[in-house]
Design a protein around this motif. Structure first.
Motif, short mmCIF file in Angstrom:
data_model
loop_
_atom_site.label_atom_id
_atom_site.label_comp_id
_atom_site.label_asym_id
_atom_site.label_seq_id
_atom_site.Cartn_x
_atom_site.Cartn_y
_atom_site.Cartn_z
N LEU A 136 67.05 26.58 21.76
CA LEU A 136 67.61 26.21 22.60
C LEU A 136 68.09 24.75 22.15
CD1 LEU A 136 67.29 28.82 25.70
CD2 LEU A 136 69.11 28.52 23.56
N TYR A 280 75.22 19.71 29.81
CA TYR A 280 74.30 20.28 29.86
C TYR A 280 73.33 18.85 31.63
CZ TYR A 280 68.88 21.20 29.90
OH TYR A 280 67.73 21.62 30.43
N ALA A 284 71.91 21.13 34.31
CA ALA A 284 70.66 21.80 34.61
C ALA A 284 69.74 20.40 35.71
CB ALA A 284 69.86 21.22 33.00
N ASN A 307 72.03 22.46 22.83
CA ASN A 307 71.75 23.48 22.65
C ASN A 307 73.96 24.10 22.78
OD1 ASN A 307 72.81 23.32 25.38
ND2 ASN A 307 70.31 23.30 25.71
N ALA A 309 73.37 27.00 24.84
CA ALA A 309 73.26 27.53 26.16
C ALA A 309 72.22 26.83 27.03
CB ALA A 309 72.52 29.04 25.93
N VAL A 310 72.34 27.17 28.56
CA VAL A 310 71.24 26.65 29.78
C VAL A 310 70.38 27.97 29.95
CG1 VAL A 310 71.36 25.37 31.27
CG2 VAL A 310 72.99 24.86 30.39
N PRO A 311 68.76 27.40 29.73
CA PRO A 311 67.85 28.08 29.85
C PRO A 311 67.59 28.25 31.27
CG PRO A 311 67.43 26.46 28.34
CD PRO A 311 68.26 26.17 29.22
N VAL A 336 66.66 34.37 27.46
CA VAL A 336 66.94 34.11 27.11
C VAL A 336 66.28 33.91 25.47
CG1 VAL A 336 64.91 31.76 27.15
CG2 VAL A 336 65.68 32.55 29.48
N GLY A 370 64.13 35.01 32.84
CA GLY A 370 64.11 33.52 31.90
C GLY A 370 65.95 34.02 32.12
N TYR A 372 69.99 33.13 30.17
CA TYR A 372 70.64 31.62 29.81
C TYR A 372 72.57 31.74 30.47
CZ TYR A 372 71.82 33.00 24.67
OH TYR A 372 71.35 33.63 23.34
N ASN A 375 76.23 27.35 27.47
CA ASN A 375 77.12 26.19 27.41
C ASN A 375 78.34 25.76 26.27
OD1 ASN A 375 77.30 23.26 27.88
ND2 ASN A 375 75.40 22.78 26.76
#
Ligand SMILES: Cc1ncc(COP(=O)(O)O)c(C=O)c1O
Length: 396
Positions: A136, A280, A284, A307, A309-311, A336, A370, A372, A375
């Motif tokens: 990511l 992000y 985040a 990235n 995607a936002v984890p 994730v 987790g 995600y 993004n």
């Protein structure tokens, strides 16, 4: 609903119009000039000597392993360490091609393998290659990992399918090992619908990947490499050389449609990366600051964080499950990436695997706690506000 993937292309309308014109007028749609032009563009962007364009990131992973086997740099039964938290087709080619797949745990605060975690495995197993995933868009101390691999004569290959554009300590990820793989699947950093690549400075490896990509023949090699291979195998006839198959290969070629799209989309890549990094940094910190609910993920060691995607890693499975429920019909979520590969059904069903070497791992925790969300460069302010509301527990 805030979708994981909002569009097929950046600047979708104009890209589709250009694509329609291209298809209407192109003399050739199988692998050709557009693909080769994209390879040069990608090398320029990445700052490497050579790029080989393929039909997916999974194909890139398969081709690099086959190329290393063909060159004798890897041998049947060699141990290859891989990041436990990765995508299925990072580890599958190892199993498929007769290598022993050794999972390495990741750090909780970067989601990536660190030199510390890697050393723990290298001290126990005679590892020949590390197939490192830059998960990511993040990395841990990859410069130190590269140093260890160099000192111990271990091949380092980066699976950079999730980190095109990320940079660490002045260097783009994908430039720390002998070669790196990329994916241009829809929703990734830039899209050729399906597509992938291998980047390298190693000419011998690049030529072998070109053989592996197309049937094991030599047609796409440069003249020097082609002359060399024909000499080695004593092929003197131009007629037979058209159908001479030198090494084990596949057909993993992309089409001119993908090449054309790559040449359009790569022009927007810096803009896409910047937009995603802005998203992000907006989202985040506001999510991670709720430290009673989420584990913090470090990003300030990255020069550029690219990235798609936002984890988010929750403090408990209950918090994760509650969020999954809350996001139903509102925000599209996924585990994730592929999760902890050692938890996947395929993993236990094969011989050539190190089972149960990790114990209670961070990869397992991230798998169980987790998630995600996407993004996208096209995320609107309203969508960002909705995401923050949901994750901060303001709305029910
Ligand atoms: C780390 C990683 N490697 C490889 C791939 C495979 O790429 P592709 O979907 O282009 O086959 C993915 C896909 O998402 C990935 O996340």
């Amino acid at each position: 609903m805030i979708k994981l993937i909002k569009s097929t292309f950046y600047n979708e309308e104009s890209t589709k119009q250009e694509l329609t014109r291209f298809i209407g007028s192109a003399a050739q749609l199988s692998f050709g000039q557009e693909c080769e032009r994209f390879e040069r563009h990608l090398s320029g962007y990445q700052g490497c000597d050579d790029s080989i364009f393929l039909n997916s990131g999974s194909s890139a992973n398969l081709a690099i392993i086959q190329a290393l086997l063909n060159l004798g740099r890897l041998k049947n039964g060699d141990i290859v360490a891989f990041s436990a938290l990765t995508w299925s087709t990072n580890v599958m080619p190892l199993i498929q091609l007769g290598l022993e797949a050794l999972p390495v745990d990741v750090e909780l605060d970067t989601l990536n393998v660190s030199s510390r975690k890697l050393r723990q495995m290298l001290d126990q197993f005679p590892v020949k290659m590390v197939f490192l995933t830059n998960l990511l868009g993040f990395c841990d101390d990859i410069d130190e990992i590269a140093k260890i691999c160099q000192e111990r004569n271990i091949i380092l290959i980066e699976d950079n399918c999730e980190a095109l554009g990320s940079a660490y300590r002045g260097r783009k990820l994908g430039n720390f090992g002998s070669a790196s793989t990329f994916s241009f699947y829809v929703g990734h950093h830039m899209s050729t619908i399906e597509g992938g690549a291998i980047c390298t400075d190693d000419q011998e490896l690049a030529s072998m990947v070109r053989l592996v990509r197309a049937h094991g023949w030599d047609r796409n090699l440069n003249l020097t490499a082609q002359t060399e291979v024909r000499k080695k195998f004593n092929i003197n006839s131009a007629f037979y050389s058209r159908y001479t198959f030198y090494e084990l290969g596949y057909n993993l070629r992309p089409t001119e449609v993908a090449g054309f799209l790559g040449n359009i989309q790569i022009k927007y890549l810096d803009e896409i990366v910047q937009q995603r990094q802005r998203n992000y940094l907006e989202l985040a910190p506001r999510i991670y600051q709720q430290s009673d609910r989420f584990y913090p993920i470090r990003y300030d060691h990255m020069d550029t964080l690219s990235n798609f995607a936002v984890p988010v890693v929750c403090r408990s499975p209950e918090i994760r499950d509650e969020l999954v429920k809350k996001c139903e019909g509102r925000i599209e979520l996924r585990p994730v990436v592929g999760g902890d590969m050692t938890q996947q059904p395929f993993f236990d069903r094969h011989e050539r695997i190190f089972r149960k070497v990790l114990g209670r791992s961070n990869a397992k925790l991230i798998h169980e706690q987790g998630l995600y969300f996407g993004n996208n460069p096209e995320l609107t302010d309203d969508e960002k506000a909705e995401i923050i509301d949901v994750f901060s527990g303001k709305t029910q």
